[in-house]
Design an enzyme around this catalytic site. Structure first.
Site, short mmCIF file in Angstrom:
data_model
loop_
_atom_site.label_atom_id
_atom_site.label_comp_id
_atom_site.label_asym_id
_atom_site.label_seq_id
_atom_site.Cartn_x
_atom_site.Cartn_y
_atom_site.Cartn_z
N GLU A 291 1.84 -0.48 -5.06
CA GLU A 291 0.91 0.57 -5.44
C GLU A 291 1.73 1.86 -5.53
O GLU A 291 2.09 2.45 -4.52
CB GLU A 291 -0.18 0.72 -4.37
N ASP B 272 0.84 -1.20 0.00
CA ASP B 272 0.00 0.00 0.00
C ASP B 272 0.88 1.26 0.00
O ASP B 272 1.88 1.33 0.71
CB ASP B 272 -0.86 -0.03 1.28
C1 NOJ Z 1 -4.45 2.98 -0.77
C2 NOJ Z 1 -5.56 2.04 -0.48
O1 NOJ Z 1 -5.83 1.29 -1.63
C3 NOJ Z 1 -6.73 2.89 -0.04
O2 NOJ Z 1 -7.92 2.17 0.02
C4 NOJ Z 1 -6.39 3.50 1.27
O3 NOJ Z 1 -7.41 4.40 1.65
C5 NOJ Z 1 -5.07 4.26 1.20
N1 NOJ Z 1 -4.06 3.57 0.45
C6 NOJ Z 1 -4.53 4.48 2.57
O4 NOJ Z 1 -4.06 3.28 3.11
#
Ligand code: NOJ
Length: 555
Positions: A292, A216
């Site tokens: 990500e 993440d």
């Molecule tokens: C990316 C995640 O996919 C999302 O759902 C989340 O709100 C943020 N990162 C914070 O962790």
């Protein structure tokens, strides 16, 4: 640029061609009849996932959490929240998935923790400059009595990225950084304990047999520790949002602004991933991590080189318009960005942070036709695909009444942004009225309301309809695995004298043609139809392709 990825460039690891299914646990399936999705529900759903033909599942967070951001606010990264089950359930899930040939990827949330994580509770009870506060970004405020935030950084969810704390003696004190909600304090990755703890988390899940990690906010861990004011703080925090045409000047500028900036994509973030890679390698060479990190194409390869991680999400299909020329451009850039390090590209059409693809491409029958056609483009490209739960059912976003919204984005933006709830509604499994078999508890109040009118969208209904989107996905996932042309790394665009058509070749004998026109066209290539997302006609004059339709041909 090179349009081609050869077999030798494409490594033979399982994840380089995988179809990965994203499970959002609270909305996938309820296994204990309390109205909320859970790990037992995932175990019950494994036969369905195996029949869909996916190679792996990625589970969004199921760790102990106050659920201020649907689990992306983790208070213990090495446990299961009782609302989702137990560690034994998780172990059983891994075992049963593996028995069915399905690998398991778990989400790692290294940028921040929950405000109820013991470290943050300790930090709040500790003085400025203490070891406990150095695990986070605690700073004195500006202004005469420190009443203003330390700088102008903005939260990605809206508002300032700083919140002031009450010191243990009751007076107003320091400020802490949170790039997301104020209940998600950012960790300080300059701190040795933070680095060691993350390695412990990876080790913990690897020991339980997981096959990979989804990382993440992977681009955000390192910050400029001089904490400079930004020239465009709102632009910076908005640059991670999924609502820009990827080919627009604005998108290009925003993404360029991210590169090696104060908050994102700093060069030193790769030092962290080198440590992770070394640890993962010690568990064998078939463990993977997908990051990500929506960075400009020229920065992408840093995350997936030999000594960093394995895959980077290709997010362009989350925003790509239904336009053959733009799609071609986006595909070229994505393939090129990672081919310099021989990493496979990845294609995601939707996820839990973006509108559902049917809705984004026009909703109703038009959106569905385009979404099915885009799927046959994505599924035929080299690399891996990520399928977000419900995408294979052709679901649209659900209209959520404002009073039922849950997303912190909605609250932090004071209702300016509706947030992501519309694409997170519990899945319809069977039956003709809510809860559509999602839970056995028929009077359950689901965390987000399901709509009326999903009777024909359920897995049960689509299973027996040969034309359903579910059966289209089953067919395409099976073919991309079994057909040598699609399974090979070879890929090249075909030049066609019609800007509304996108065409490319896979391997020696597979041709993919997407008709983005709202009308029928003569197919510019002939061959045996392997699969079509919409109407086609085979007549004396050859093949005709219906509006908003993609075909796979064997030539
Ligand atoms: C990316 C995640 O996919 C999302 O759902 C989340 O709100 C943020 N990162 C914070 O962790």
């Amino acid at each position: 640029m090179s349009d081609r990825l050869t077999d030798s460039e494409q490594s033979q690891t399982w994840w380089s061609r995988a179809a990965v299914y994203q499970i959002y646990p609270r909305s996938f399936r309820d296994g204990n009849a309390d109205g909320l999705g859970d790990l037992r529900g995932v175990i019950e759903g494994l036969p369905y996932l195996a029949s869909l033909g996916v190679d792996a599942v990625w589970l969004s967070p199921f760790y102990p959490s106050p659920q201020k951001d649907a689990g992306y606010d983790v208070s213990d990264p090495r446990a299961v929240d009782p609302m989702f089950g137990t560690l034994n359930d998780f172990a059983e899930l891994v075992e049963q998935a593996h028995e069915r040939g399905v690998r398991v990827i778990v989400d790692i949330v290294p940028n921040h923790v929950s405000a109820s994580h013991p470290w943050f509770v300790e930090a709040l009870n500790s003085p400025a400059d203490s070891q406990a506060r150095r695990r986070f970004h605690f700073l004195d405020g500006r202004g005469e009595s420190g009443e203003q935030p330390p700088n102008n950084w903005e939260s990605i969810f809206g508002g300032s990225a700083w919140t002031r704390v009450k010191e243990p003696n009751g007076s107003w004190g320091q400020w802490y950084l949170h790039l997301f909600d104020s209940t998600q304090p950012d960790l300080n990755w300059d701190n040795e304990e933070v680095r060691v703890d993350a390695l412990n988390t990876l080790r913990f899940w690897l020991e339980l047999g997981v096959d990979g990690f989804r990382v993440d906010v992977a681009l955000g861990l390192a910050k400029d520790m001089t904490y400079p004011d930004l020239i465009d703080p709102i632009g910076m925090s908005q640059s991670l949002r999924f609502d820009l045409d990827p080919t627009s000047e604005e998108a290009a500028q925003r993404r360029a602004g991210l590169a090696n900036s104060a908050l994102f994509d700093r060069d030193e973030v790769q030092d962290i991933y080198r440590e992770w890679r070394a640890l993962m390698n010690s568990y064998g060479n078939d463990k993977m991590a997908v990051v990500e990190a929506w960075v400009p194409p020229e920065r992408a390869s840093r995350y997936v080189s030999e000594d960093t991680l394995h895959q980077i999400f290709g997010f362009d299909f989350l925003v790509v318009p239904w336009d053959a020329q733009v799609m071609r451009d986006v595909i070229s850039r994505a393939v090129e960005a990672v081919s310099v390090v021989s990493a496979p590209p990845t294609w995601a059409m939707s996820n839990h942070d973006s509108p559902r693809v049917v809705t984004r491409l026009g909703d109703g029958d038009l959106g569905l036709a385009r979404a099915r056609a885009l799927a046959l483009v994505a599924h035929a490209l080299p690399g891996s695909i990520y399928v977000y739960q419900g995408e294979e059912l052709g679901l649209s976003d659900v209209e959520i009444p404002d009073s039922a919204r849950q997303d912190p984005v909605w609250f932090r933006s004071s209702g300016q942004q509706k947030g992501r709830d519309g694409g997170r509604v519990p899945l319809p499994w069977s039956g003709s009225v809510p809860p559509y078999g999602f839970t056995d508890r028929t009077d359950a109040q689901l965390w987000l309301p399901q709509p009326d009118g999903w009777a024909s969208a359920t897995i049960e209904a689509q299973d027996i309809d040969p034309m359903s989107t579910l059966n289209l996905y089953r067919a395409s996932l099976a073919l991309r695995k079994s057909h040598p042309g699609l399974a090979s790394g070879e890929f090249a665009f075909i030049e066609i004298d019609d800007p509304g058509l996108l065409a490319f070749q896979r391997g020696a004998d597979v041709v993919v043609i997407a008709n983005t026109h709202p009308h029928w066209v003569e197919s510019p290539r002939s061959g045996m139809v392997l699969l079509a997302s919409g109407p086609i006609e085979v007549g004396d004059n050859g093949l005709r392709i219906g509006p908003d339709t993609t075909v796979w041909l064997q030539t």
